[in-house]
Design a protein around this motif. Structure first.
Motif, PDB file in Angstrom:
ATOM      1  N   PHE A   1       0.835  -1.203   0.000  1.00 47.22           N
ATOM      2  CA  PHE A   1       0.000   0.000   0.000  1.00 47.22           C
ATOM      3  C   PHE A   1       0.872   1.256   0.000  1.00 47.22           C
ATOM      4  CE2 PHE A   1      -2.717   3.063   2.499  1.00 47.22           C
ATOM      5  CZ  PHE A   1      -3.667   3.264   1.509  1.00 47.22           C
ATOM      6  N   ILE A   2       1.922   1.253   0.836  1.00 46.39           N
ATOM      7  CA  ILE A   2       2.838   2.396   0.882  1.00 46.39           C
ATOM      8  C   ILE A   2       3.529   2.578  -0.460  1.00 46.39           C
ATOM      9  CG2 ILE A   2       4.986   3.230   1.913  1.00 46.39           C
ATOM     10  CD1 ILE A   2       4.059   1.869   4.538  1.00 46.39           C
ATOM     11  N   ARG A   3       3.962   1.481  -1.074  1.00 46.69           N
ATOM     12  CA  ARG A   3       4.612   1.558  -2.389  1.00 46.69           C
ATOM     13  C   ARG A   3       3.687   2.189  -3.417  1.00 46.69           C
ATOM     14  NH1 ARG A   3       5.389  -2.866  -5.012  1.00 46.69           N
ATOM     15  NH2 ARG A   3       7.016  -2.055  -6.374  1.00 46.69           N
ATOM     16  N   GLY A   4       2.418   1.787  -3.398  1.00 41.11           N
ATOM     17  CA  GLY A   4       1.473   2.350  -4.357  1.00 41.11           C
ATOM     18  C   GLY A   4       1.300   3.845  -4.174  1.00 41.11           C
ATOM     19  N   LEU A   5       1.226   4.292  -2.931  1.00 41.83           N
ATOM     20  CA  LEU A   5       1.065   5.724  -2.668  1.00 41.83           C
ATOM     21  C   LEU A   5       2.327   6.500  -3.057  1.00 41.83           C
ATOM     22  CD1 LEU A   5      -0.771   5.531   0.777  1.00 41.83           C
ATOM     23  CD2 LEU A   5      -1.733   6.400  -1.362  1.00 41.83           C
ATOM     24  N   ILE A   6       3.501   5.973  -2.735  1.00 42.17           N
ATOM     25  CA  ILE A   6       4.746   6.643  -3.111  1.00 42.17           C
ATOM     26  C   ILE A   6       4.914   6.658  -4.623  1.00 42.17           C
ATOM     27  CG2 ILE A   6       7.266   6.421  -3.083  1.00 42.17           C
ATOM     28  CD1 ILE A   6       6.286   7.675  -0.577  1.00 42.17           C
ATOM     29  N   HIS A   7       4.588   5.554  -5.281  1.00 42.12           N
ATOM     30  CA  HIS A   7       4.733   5.494  -6.737  1.00 42.12           C
ATOM     31  C   HIS A   7       3.745   6.403  -7.460  1.00 42.12           C
ATOM     32  CE1 HIS A   7       7.047   1.410  -7.010  1.00 42.12           C
ATOM     33  NE2 HIS A   7       7.738   2.372  -6.440  1.00 42.12           N
ATOM     34  N   SER A   8       2.706   6.838  -6.771  1.00 41.29           N
ATOM     35  CA  SER A   8       1.750   7.749  -7.399  1.00 41.29           C
ATOM     36  C   SER A   8       2.047   9.195  -7.027  1.00 41.29           C
ATOM     37  CB  SER A   8       0.315   7.374  -7.012  1.00 41.29           C
ATOM     38  OG  SER A   8       0.155   7.412  -5.600  1.00 41.29           O
ATOM     39  N   ASP A   9       2.038   9.509  -5.746  1.00 43.26           N
ATOM     40  CA  ASP A   9       2.183  10.896  -5.289  1.00 43.26           C
ATOM     41  C   ASP A   9       3.410  11.120  -4.410  1.00 43.26           C
ATOM     42  OD1 ASP A   9       0.077  12.020  -6.613  1.00 43.26           O
ATOM     43  OD2 ASP A   9      -1.352  11.803  -4.980  1.00 43.26           O
ATOM     44  N   GLY A  10       4.409  10.265  -4.538  1.00 41.47           N
ATOM     45  CA  GLY A  10       5.599  10.408  -3.718  1.00 41.47           C
ATOM     46  C   GLY A  10       6.866  10.405  -4.544  1.00 41.47           C
ATOM     47  N   CYS A  11       7.999  10.552  -3.861  1.00 44.71           N
ATOM     48  CA  CYS A  11       9.292  10.533  -4.542  1.00 44.71           C
ATOM     49  C   CYS A  11      10.400  10.280  -3.530  1.00 44.71           C
ATOM     50  CB  CYS A  11       9.548  11.845  -5.282  1.00 44.71           C
ATOM     51  SG  CYS A  11       9.673  13.282  -4.185  1.00 44.71           S
ATOM     52  N   ARG A  12      11.549   9.878  -4.032  1.00 43.45           N
ATOM     53  CA  ARG A  12      12.772   9.775  -3.232  1.00 43.45           C
ATOM     54  C   ARG A  12      13.771  10.752  -3.820  1.00 43.45           C
ATOM     55  NH1 ARG A  12      17.909   7.641  -2.860  1.00 43.45           N
ATOM     56  NH2 ARG A  12      18.433   6.427  -0.971  1.00 43.45           N
ATOM     57  N   ILE A  13      14.255  11.678  -3.011  1.00 40.93           N
ATOM     58  CA  ILE A  13      15.173  12.700  -3.494  1.00 40.93           C
ATOM     59  C   ILE A  13      16.429  12.708  -2.617  1.00 40.93           C
ATOM     60  CG2 ILE A  13      13.276  14.133  -4.354  1.00 40.93           C
ATOM     61  CD1 ILE A  13      13.773  15.975  -1.928  1.00 40.93           C
ATOM     62  N   THR A  14      17.420  13.444  -3.070  1.00 48.12           N
ATOM     63  CA  THR A  14      18.640  13.640  -2.284  1.00 48.12           C
ATOM     64  C   THR A  14      18.712  15.093  -1.858  1.00 48.12           C
ATOM     65  OG1 THR A  14      19.807  11.888  -3.489  1.00 48.12           O
ATOM     66  CG2 THR A  14      21.152  13.483  -2.277  1.00 48.12           C
ATOM     67  N   ASN A  15      18.608  15.332  -0.576  1.00 52.27           N
ATOM     68  CA  ASN A  15      18.758  16.675  -0.015  1.00 52.27           C
ATOM     69  C   ASN A  15      20.228  16.934   0.318  1.00 52.27           C
ATOM     70  OD1 ASN A  15      16.065  17.249  -0.185  1.00 52.27           O
ATOM     71  ND2 ASN A  15      15.779  17.613   1.999  1.00 52.27           N
ATOM     72  N   TRP A  16      20.565  18.191   0.498  1.00 51.46           N
ATOM     73  CA  TRP A  16      21.932  18.499   0.917  1.00 51.46           C
ATOM     74  C   TRP A  16      21.929  19.685   1.875  1.00 51.46           C
ATOM     75  CZ3 TRP A  16      24.301  23.219   0.014  1.00 51.46           C
ATOM     76  CH2 TRP A  16      23.666  24.063  -0.916  1.00 51.46           C
TER      77      TRP A  16
END
Length: 261
Positions: A174-189
Motif C-alpha cells: 500500500f505504501i509503495r502504491g502511494l509513493i509510486h503515485s504521489d511520492g518521490c525519493r530525493i537527495t537533499n543536501w
C-alpha cells in the motif's frame, strides 16, 4: 395471420428442450421456423441460457482476490487514479496516470491491474508526457468504493473494513502504491562544519504530497504500523507534504519501496 396457442407453444418448447432441431419442430407442428426460433430464444432467456458473451466475474465477490496486488493498486488509485463512465461507455474505466520517465512503474502498474482483474485486458493510452494505464470493468465500483463525484480531496476518503484488512496484511504494498503515485525519493543536501571547514553533506529523503487530509492520514497511519518515522511539512499554510528523513526510516523505505524507475 395464424395464431398459435399456449398448447402448441408448450409442445414446441418440450421438443426443443429435448434436443429437437428448430426445422423439425416447425414441420411437426406446422409452425413457421422463425416463430419456433423466437420461442426458443425467449425460453432460453427466461432460464438464463442465452448464448453469447457473459460478463467476467467480480475479482472480489466471485474470484480469489490477489490481495497483495490489490493493496499496491489501491495506493496507485488513491494517488493518481480515477474512474469514469459516460453515456457512450457500456462499462466504467479505471485509469492510472504514469509518467513516461518511469517505464518500470508502468510495468508494475500493469502487472497489478492484470493480477487484480485477470479476466480483463489492460491498455496504455498515450498522453502528453505520460501514459494512462486503463481497463474496463463493471466491477470497479465494488473494488474501489472510494469513487464518487468531485475531486478526492473535496470528499471523505475512508477504507471499508475488508480494504483495511488487506492494507494491514500488506502495508508495504500500500505504501509503495502511494509513493509510486504521489511520492518521490530525493537527495537533499546541507553544509556542516568539519574541523573548522564547511563541507557539503547529502542525505536521501522520501516525500509524499497529497491535498486530501484523509489520504495523507491513511499513508501516515500505515507508516506508523511498519515503524517509519515521519514529519509534516507545510506548503505555505497547507500541510500537504509528508517527509521521511531519519536514517533508519529511509533505510526501511529503501528496502521495501525504493525510488521510482
Amino acid at each position: 395471420m395464424n395464431f398459435h396457442g399456449t398448447e402448441v407453444r408448450q409442445k414446441a418448447l418440450t421438443l426443443l428442450r429435448d434436443g429437437a432441431r428448430n426445422a423439425d419442430v416447425a414441420r411437426k407442428l406446422n409452425v413457421p421456423v422463425g416463430t419456433i426460433g423466437h420461442w426458443k430464444h425467449l425460453d432460453r432467456a427466461q432460464r438464463g441460457e442465452c448464448p453469447g458473451r457473459t460478463p467476467p466475474p467480480c475479482p472480489r465477490c466471485d474470484l480469489s482476490l490477489n490481495s497483495q496486488s490489490y493493496a499496491y493498486l489501491l495506493g496507485l488509485y488513491l494517488g493518481d487514479g480515477y474512474i469514469v463512465q459516460n453515456r457512450s461507455m457500456r462499462s466504467p474505466s479505471l485509469s492510472i496516470t504514469c509518467d513516461e520517465t518511469h517505464p518500470g512503474l508502468m510495468d508494475e502498474c500493469e502487472k497489478a491491474m492484470r493480477s487484480v482483474f485477470p479476466e480483463n485486458s489492460v491498455c496504455r493510452v498515450r498522453r502528453k508526457g505520460c501514459r494512462e494505464l486503463k481497463l474496463y470493468s463493471m466491477h470497479l465500483w465494488c473494488l474501489f468504493p472510494q469513487h464518487g463525484p468531485g475531486k478526492k480531496h473535496e470528499r471523505s476518503i475512508a477504507l471499508l473494513p475488508w480494504q483495511q484488512a488487506i492494507v494491514d496484511a500488506h502495508p508495504w504494498e500500500f505504501i509503495r502504491g502511494l509513493i509510486h503515485s504521489d511520492g518521490c525519493r530525493i537527495t537533499n543536501w546541507t553544509t556542516r562544519l568539519v574541523a573548522g571547514e564547511r563541507k557539503r553533506y547529502e542525505y536521501p529523503r522520501y516525500f509524499f504530497s497529497n491535498k486530501s487530509d484523509d489520504i495523507r492520514r491513511l499513508f501516515t497511519d500505515t507508516l506508523d504500523k511498519v515503524g517509519v518515522e515521519w514529519t509534516t511539512l507545510a506548503r505555505g499554510s497547507d500541510p500537504f507534504n509528508i517527509s521521511i528523513a531519519r536514517k533508519a526510516s529511509v533505510a526501511l523505505m529503501d528496502t521495501h519501496v525504493g525510488p521510482k524507475h
